[in-house]
Design a protein around this motif. Structure first.
Motif, PDB file in Angstrom:
ATOM      1  N   GLU A 353       4.493   5.240  -8.840  1.00  0.00           N
ATOM      2  CA  GLU A 353       4.345   3.724  -9.202  1.00  0.00           C
ATOM      3  C   GLU A 353       4.830   2.895  -8.246  1.00  0.00           C
ATOM      4  O   GLU A 353       4.241   1.800  -7.724  1.00  0.00           O
ATOM      5  CB  GLU A 353       4.809   3.361 -10.669  1.00  0.00           C
ATOM      6  N   ALA A 354       6.226   2.874  -7.841  1.00  0.00           N
ATOM      7  CA  ALA A 354       6.850   2.236  -6.934  1.00  0.00           C
ATOM      8  C   ALA A 354       5.983   2.254  -5.480  1.00  0.00           C
ATOM      9  O   ALA A 354       5.989   1.156  -4.990  1.00  0.00           O
ATOM     10  CB  ALA A 354       8.074   2.479  -6.717  1.00  0.00           C
ATOM     11  N   ALA A 355       5.686   3.449  -5.219  1.00  0.00           N
ATOM     12  CA  ALA A 355       4.710   3.466  -3.807  1.00  0.00           C
ATOM     13  C   ALA A 355       3.376   2.824  -3.866  1.00  0.00           C
ATOM     14  O   ALA A 355       3.308   2.084  -3.119  1.00  0.00           O
ATOM     15  CB  ALA A 355       4.601   5.050  -3.561  1.00  0.00           C
ATOM     16  N   GLU A 356       2.723   2.714  -4.876  1.00  0.00           N
ATOM     17  CA  GLU A 356       1.539   2.026  -5.295  1.00  0.00           C
ATOM     18  C   GLU A 356       2.020   0.473  -5.119  1.00  0.00           C
ATOM     19  O   GLU A 356       1.336  -0.353  -4.277  1.00  0.00           O
ATOM     20  CB  GLU A 356       0.863   2.267  -6.512  1.00  0.00           C
ATOM     21  N   LEU A 357       2.887   0.058  -5.736  1.00  0.00           N
ATOM     22  CA  LEU A 357       3.358  -1.411  -5.670  1.00  0.00           C
ATOM     23  C   LEU A 357       3.648  -1.849  -4.314  1.00  0.00           C
ATOM     24  O   LEU A 357       3.458  -2.845  -3.740  1.00  0.00           O
ATOM     25  CB  LEU A 357       4.479  -1.530  -6.750  1.00  0.00           C
ATOM     26  N   GLY A 358       4.290  -0.887  -3.587  1.00  0.00           N
ATOM     27  CA  GLY A 358       4.759  -1.107  -2.142  1.00  0.00           C
ATOM     28  C   GLY A 358       3.527  -1.307  -1.068  1.00  0.00           C
ATOM     29  O   GLY A 358       3.528  -2.047  -0.443  1.00  0.00           O
ATOM     30  N   VAL A 359       2.891  -0.418  -1.439  1.00  0.00           N
ATOM     31  CA  VAL A 359       1.479  -0.436  -0.416  1.00  0.00           C
ATOM     32  C   VAL A 359       0.657  -1.405  -0.700  1.00  0.00           C
ATOM     33  O   VAL A 359      -0.015  -2.106   0.050  1.00  0.00           O
ATOM     34  CB  VAL A 359       0.773   1.009  -0.670  1.00  0.00           C
ATOM     35  N   GLU A 360       0.486  -1.827  -1.988  1.00  0.00           N
ATOM     36  CA  GLU A 360      -0.219  -2.931  -2.418  1.00  0.00           C
ATOM     37  C   GLU A 360       0.391  -4.299  -1.911  1.00  0.00           C
ATOM     38  O   GLU A 360      -0.373  -5.334  -1.244  1.00  0.00           O
ATOM     39  CB  GLU A 360      -0.352  -3.344  -4.128  1.00  0.00           C
ATOM     40  N   ARG A 361       1.658  -4.392  -1.864  1.00  0.00           N
ATOM     41  CA  ARG A 361       2.384  -5.752  -1.241  1.00  0.00           C
ATOM     42  C   ARG A 361       1.998  -5.547   0.268  1.00  0.00           C
ATOM     43  O   ARG A 361       1.816  -6.613   0.833  1.00  0.00           O
ATOM     44  CB  ARG A 361       3.791  -5.565  -1.557  1.00  0.00           C
ATOM     45  N   TYR A 362       2.052  -4.501   0.943  1.00  0.00           N
ATOM     46  CA  TYR A 362       1.991  -4.366   2.182  1.00  0.00           C
ATOM     47  C   TYR A 362       0.470  -4.940   2.766  1.00  0.00           C
ATOM     48  O   TYR A 362       0.124  -5.736   3.605  1.00  0.00           O
ATOM     49  CB  TYR A 362       2.299  -2.833   2.816  1.00  0.00           C
ATOM     50  N   MET A 363      -0.397  -4.336   1.940  1.00  0.00           N
ATOM     51  CA  MET A 363      -1.846  -4.801   2.174  1.00  0.00           C
ATOM     52  C   MET A 363      -2.182  -6.027   1.890  1.00  0.00           C
ATOM     53  O   MET A 363      -3.041  -6.737   2.685  1.00  0.00           O
ATOM     54  CB  MET A 363      -2.723  -3.820   1.048  1.00  0.00           C
TER      55      MET A 363
END
Length: 368
Positions: A353-363
């Protein structure tokens, strides 16, 4: 000096899954650095000599009923899973002077599931799907330095201590918040409030130690016992069947050790293993005296998991902010370790979940 769009610090589940998500978006221009000699982070396994069995030393369970997204990921990756064995009676150990009490077992709800290959099978599967070759173990990051519109990453090779540097637009911190503050120097410093919040966030697994004993067969099942135990005597306070399937091969028991971290260190690993062995004999009889192999993983002694602040028992808290606000770091740093998850912080499902949120923020920041 290597220059990448994005750097991922930590090659545990969150770091590897972030890399996988980036590649799914067509982004392969990233660097992943892992301080340990192998990928997986807190997902570590124990493979006894002359076997192919892999027993979890870290997290082992997931719960599809309450973690459907993680369960779907396991399904998508075509990994075999099975329910934690809990058929039979449970033992309660209250005193050395009396035999343990046998009580009716109960089916845990929601159902605890495990992977047939062990959780290291998930790490192996994700790793094999990645095409980027800039994924490196034995590289410990010591400093992150903001310069102009870049982050300079200072790290060294743990094999030969060679100092190295790389630059990136953005850094994903795929390690526990408290550990990041402990081992990485930030220049300029992170905001003091954020530093305190990260330091106050307990690291999952960090205070704990697990003991695993592997046997030729699950003899406790022959006694109509589930392998589950609760003990006020110890050293293990909670024990479970750790066999790798509901069948009889690759039989094992594992337990959480109740001795505090500093006392464990003072007593020493070999003596604690002997105490654990004695406890299993008390509980299950002389058949427990001859494991094929046994091992302790003391997470409190793991320099890439625990800090001095982690010697106490876990206290659950809300996830801290994953990025500095109103800081020169705001656009260049995001925490993606499991402790930054909003729904399941500390758990395997929290890591993805945290990885998904982090990649979404980066994108959202860079890939407009």
């Amino acid at each position: 000096m290597m220059d990448k769009k994005i750097a991922i610090i930590g090659g545990g589940l969150s770091g590897l899954y972030a890399a996988y998500l980036l590649e799914q978006q067509g982004i392969t221009d990233y660097l992943l650095l892992e301080a340990r000699d192998n990928l997986g982070g807190r997902i570590q396994s124990f493979t006894p000599h002359n076997t192919e069995a892999s027993f979890d030393l870290g997290p082992a369970w997931f719960w599809p009923d309450i973690q459907p997204e993680f369960a779907q990921l396991i399904n998508d990756f075509q990994l075999d899973s099975f329910a934690q064995y809990d058929t039979g009676n449970m033992l309660i150990e209250r005193s050395l002077s009396e035999a343990p009490n046998e009580i009716s077992g109960f089916v845990t709800e929601p159902t605890s599931m495990r992977l047939t290959q062990g959780m290291s099978g998930l790490i192996k599967t994700i790793s094999e799907k990645l095409t980027n070759t800039d994924i490196h173990c034995s590289k410990q990051v010591t400093k992150l330095e903001r310069q102009e519109n870049k982050v300079i990453i200072h790290y060294h090779d743990s094999q030969n201590n060679t100092q190295q540097m790389a630059t990136s637009d953005h850094v994903l911190l795929a390690l526990p918040p408290r550990l990041a503050i402990e081992i990485i120097e930030f220049t300029p410093s992170l905001p003091e409030t954020l530093t305190q919040q990260w330091q106050q966030t307990a690291t999952w697994m960090a205070p704990h130690a697990k003991y695993i004993a592997v046997y030729e067969r699950p003899f406790w099942r022959e006694q109509q016992l589930s392998g589950s135990v609760r003990s006020t005597v110890g050293p293990m306070v909670e024990i479970h069947d750790a066999s790798l399937s509901t069948e009889t091969k690759h039989a094992a028991l594992f337990g959480f050790i109740g001795i505090p971290a500093q006392q464990r260190k003072d007593i020493g690993e070999e003596q604690i293993k002997a105490y654990c062995q004695q406890q299993l004999v008390r509980l299950f009889g002389e058949q427990a005296a001859q494991p094929i192999a046994h091992m302790i993983k003391d997470w409190a002694q793991d320099a890439f998991t625990a800090t001095t602040l982690d010697s106490q028992a876990l206290s659950h808290s809300l996830a801290p902010p994953r990025s500095p606000i109103n800081s020169t770091w705001s656009q260049h740093l995001t925490g993606i370790g499991s402790e930054w998850a909003t729904e399941f912080p500390g758990y395997l499902a929290g890591a993805t979940e945290a990885a998904e949120l982090g990649v979404e923020r980066y994108m959202a920041l860079y890939e407009k």
